[in-house]
Design a protein around this motif. Structure first.
Motif, PDB file in Angstrom:
ATOM      1  N   ILE A   1      30.464 -17.985  -7.984  1.00  0.00           N
ATOM      2  CA  ILE A   1      29.126 -17.598  -8.428  1.00  0.00           C
ATOM      3  C   ILE A   1      28.565 -18.592  -9.432  1.00  0.00           C
ATOM      4  O   ILE A   1      27.364 -18.906  -9.406  1.00  0.00           O
ATOM      5  CB  ILE A   1      29.145 -16.170  -9.016  1.00  0.00           C
ATOM      6  CG1 ILE A   1      29.571 -15.154  -7.954  1.00  0.00           C
ATOM      7  CG2 ILE A   1      27.777 -15.800  -9.582  1.00  0.00           C
ATOM      8  CD1 ILE A   1      28.719 -15.159  -6.688  1.00  0.00           C
TER       9      ILE A   1
ATOM     10  N   ALA B   1      24.853 -20.277  -8.940  1.00  0.00           N
ATOM     11  CA  ALA B   1      23.814 -19.813  -9.849  1.00  0.00           C
ATOM     12  C   ALA B   1      23.136 -20.983 -10.552  1.00  0.00           C
ATOM     13  O   ALA B   1      23.698 -22.075 -10.669  1.00  0.00           O
ATOM     14  CB  ALA B   1      24.415 -18.856 -10.883  1.00  0.00           C
TER      15      ALA B   1
ATOM     16  N   ARG C   1      30.373 -10.735  -3.352  1.00  0.00           N
ATOM     17  CA  ARG C   1      30.021 -10.992  -4.749  1.00  0.00           C
ATOM     18  C   ARG C   1      28.589 -11.530  -4.853  1.00  0.00           C
ATOM     19  O   ARG C   1      27.861 -11.213  -5.801  1.00  0.00           O
ATOM     20  CB  ARG C   1      31.016 -11.962  -5.357  1.00  0.00           C
ATOM     21  CG  ARG C   1      30.813 -12.217  -6.842  1.00  0.00           C
ATOM     22  CD  ARG C   1      31.016 -10.950  -7.675  1.00  0.00           C
ATOM     23  NE  ARG C   1      30.773 -11.204  -9.077  1.00  0.00           N
ATOM     24  CZ  ARG C   1      31.733 -11.460  -9.976  1.00  0.00           C
ATOM     25  NH1 ARG C   1      33.011 -11.497  -9.589  1.00  0.00           N
ATOM     26  NH2 ARG C   1      31.433 -11.686 -11.231  1.00  0.00           N
ATOM     27  N   CYS C   2      28.172 -12.349  -3.877  1.00  0.00           N
ATOM     28  CA  CYS C   2      26.800 -12.861  -3.875  1.00  0.00           C
ATOM     29  C   CYS C   2      25.793 -11.718  -3.814  1.00  0.00           C
ATOM     30  O   CYS C   2      24.798 -11.705  -4.555  1.00  0.00           O
ATOM     31  CB  CYS C   2      26.592 -13.807  -2.699  1.00  0.00           C
ATOM     32  SG  CYS C   2      27.345 -15.440  -2.878  1.00  0.00           S
TER      33      CYS C   2
ATOM     34  N   GLU D   1      25.411  -9.886  -6.905  1.00  0.00           N
ATOM     35  CA  GLU D   1      24.647 -10.633  -7.898  1.00  0.00           C
ATOM     36  C   GLU D   1      23.185 -10.802  -7.495  1.00  0.00           C
ATOM     37  O   GLU D   1      22.457 -11.585  -8.108  1.00  0.00           O
ATOM     38  CB  GLU D   1      25.280 -12.007  -8.124  1.00  0.00           C
ATOM     39  CG  GLU D   1      26.669 -11.961  -8.734  1.00  0.00           C
ATOM     40  CD  GLU D   1      26.645 -11.622 -10.221  1.00  0.00           C
ATOM     41  OE1 GLU D   1      25.542 -11.531 -10.799  1.00  0.00           O
ATOM     42  OE2 GLU D   1      27.737 -11.458 -10.802  1.00  0.00           O
TER      43      GLU D   1
ATOM     44  N   MET E   1      21.984 -10.075 -12.746  1.00  0.00           N
ATOM     45  CA  MET E   1      21.762 -10.567 -11.393  1.00  0.00           C
ATOM     46  C   MET E   1      21.623 -12.090 -11.402  1.00  0.00           C
ATOM     47  O   MET E   1      20.535 -12.637 -11.571  1.00  0.00           O
ATOM     48  CB  MET E   1      20.498  -9.929 -10.793  1.00  0.00           C
ATOM     49  CG  MET E   1      20.648  -8.450 -10.502  1.00  0.00           C
ATOM     50  SD  MET E   1      21.795  -8.160  -9.153  1.00  0.00           S
ATOM     51  CE  MET E   1      21.454  -6.433  -8.802  1.00  0.00           C
ATOM     52  N   ARG E   2      22.719 -12.777 -11.259  1.00  0.00           N
ATOM     53  CA  ARG E   2      22.736 -14.232 -11.392  1.00  0.00           C
ATOM     54  C   ARG E   2      22.201 -14.954 -10.155  1.00  0.00           C
ATOM     55  O   ARG E   2      21.898 -16.155 -10.215  1.00  0.00           O
ATOM     56  CB  ARG E   2      24.156 -14.693 -11.700  1.00  0.00           C
ATOM     57  CG  ARG E   2      24.671 -14.131 -13.025  1.00  0.00           C
ATOM     58  CD  ARG E   2      26.189 -14.087 -13.068  1.00  0.00           C
ATOM     59  NE  ARG E   2      26.767 -15.407 -13.232  1.00  0.00           N
ATOM     60  CZ  ARG E   2      28.069 -15.649 -13.126  1.00  0.00           C
ATOM     61  NH1 ARG E   2      28.902 -14.661 -12.838  1.00  0.00           N
ATOM     62  NH2 ARG E   2      28.531 -16.865 -13.301  1.00  0.00           N
TER      63      ARG E   2
ATOM     64  N   GLU F   1      19.639 -13.514  -8.060  1.00  0.00           N
ATOM     65  CA  GLU F   1      18.559 -12.639  -7.597  1.00  0.00           C
ATOM     66  C   GLU F   1      17.595 -13.370  -6.657  1.00  0.00           C
ATOM     67  O   GLU F   1      17.104 -14.456  -6.963  1.00  0.00           O
ATOM     68  CB  GLU F   1      17.780 -12.080  -8.790  1.00  0.00           C
ATOM     69  CG  GLU F   1      16.822 -10.975  -8.398  1.00  0.00           C
ATOM     70  CD  GLU F   1      16.313 -10.198  -9.587  1.00  0.00           C
ATOM     71  OE1 GLU F   1      15.636  -9.193  -9.385  1.00  0.00           O
ATOM     72  OE2 GLU F   1      16.610 -10.607 -10.733  1.00  0.00           O
TER      73      GLU F   1
END
Length: 258
Positions: free
Chosen positions: A228, A232, A24-25, A28, A1-2, A4
């Motif tokens: 991502i 991140a 995609r967000c 993640e 979970m990049r 979170e």
């Protein structure tokens, strides 16, 4: 979970690249504000992601005050704001002969000034959370196609905005600002646009290797995967960067003659 617990606004996320990034967000670990102009399509995205993970805001970015309302929607819904993805853009054909000032101003309003306004409105929360901004530009920003003059100029201006704020906001507020420049991407709107211009419905199945050496053009999910990294924490201190995401080099390219 990049991503979170992060809360992210993704403009233009009812369809295409923005939709892929928003999905995609959430995958993640983030929660997102879905934005666009198509209420039904936007609600479909929210339903797919779940109301615990996504809320919808439908409004034209050219309308006064929309940036603050997007920020308020994020904070009121999820209690914080960590990132902004400026993805929404108006893509319209124009050249020196067909572009009047009113048209040009509208393109700049949506594609360049609206991202600036959203960064400005979001800044207090991004500063608090040491958040980030990801601008979605275009390889056209370096020069552009003859019939995408106004659009290309607006994306070139967005690159300068990214570099300027990527330096200033990083030093002063700890907020990173970066940009990815997609090449030719197979979105719903691109498929429809090319068909409206006289190409067959399945035009994307037979692309010249001059434009697509791999045999196909880029998929939205591939851009979402790249996005991502910039959203991140793993991208660390990197700020003010422009990254082209195309399948061939832009400068000094020698396309095959056949």
């Amino acid at each position: 979970m990049r991503l979170e617990q992060k809360v992210i606004i993704v403009t233009g996320s009812c369809t295409g690249i923005g939709k892929a990034i928003a999905k995609r967000c959430v995958a993640e670990g983030a929660r997102v504000v879905i934005h666009g102009l198509e209420p039904e399509l936007g609600q479909e995205v929210v339903d797919e992601l779940g109301t615990a993970n996504a809320v919808l805001h439908i409004e034209d970015l050219a309308v006064e005050g929309v940036a603050q309302r997007l920020v308020d929607r994020a904070v009121q819904s999820f209690g914080r704001l960590d990132a902004v993805v400026n993805n929404a853009a108006l893509v319209a054909s124009s050249n020196i002969h067909t572009t009047d000032l009113a048209f040009f101003r509208h393109i700049l309003e949506v594609n360049t000034l609206a991202p600036f306004a959203l960064i400005q409105a979001a800044l207090p929360f991004l500063k608090e959370n040491r958040g980030c901004v990801l601008n979605i530009g275009s390889v056209n920003g370096w020069s552009g196609e003859p019939d995408l003059m106004a659009y290309s100029v607006s994306k070139g201006a967005l690159m300068t905005l990214t570099r300027n704020l990527g330096d200033t906001l990083h030093r002063e507020d700890g907020v990173r600002v970066n940009q990815i420049n997609p090449g030719w991407v197979l979105t719903e709107n691109e498929a429809r646009r090319k068909h409206e211009h006289g190409m067959p419905v399945d035009w994307y199945k037979d692309i010249s290797p001059v434009f697509a050496p791999s045999g196909r053009i880029i998929w939205p999910d591939e851009l979402a995967a790249a996005a991502i990294y910039w959203l991140a924490d793993e991208s660390g201190p990197i700020s003010g960067q422009i990254v082209d995401l195309e399948q061939y080099p832009l400068i000094g390219r020698n396309p095959p003659k056949n």
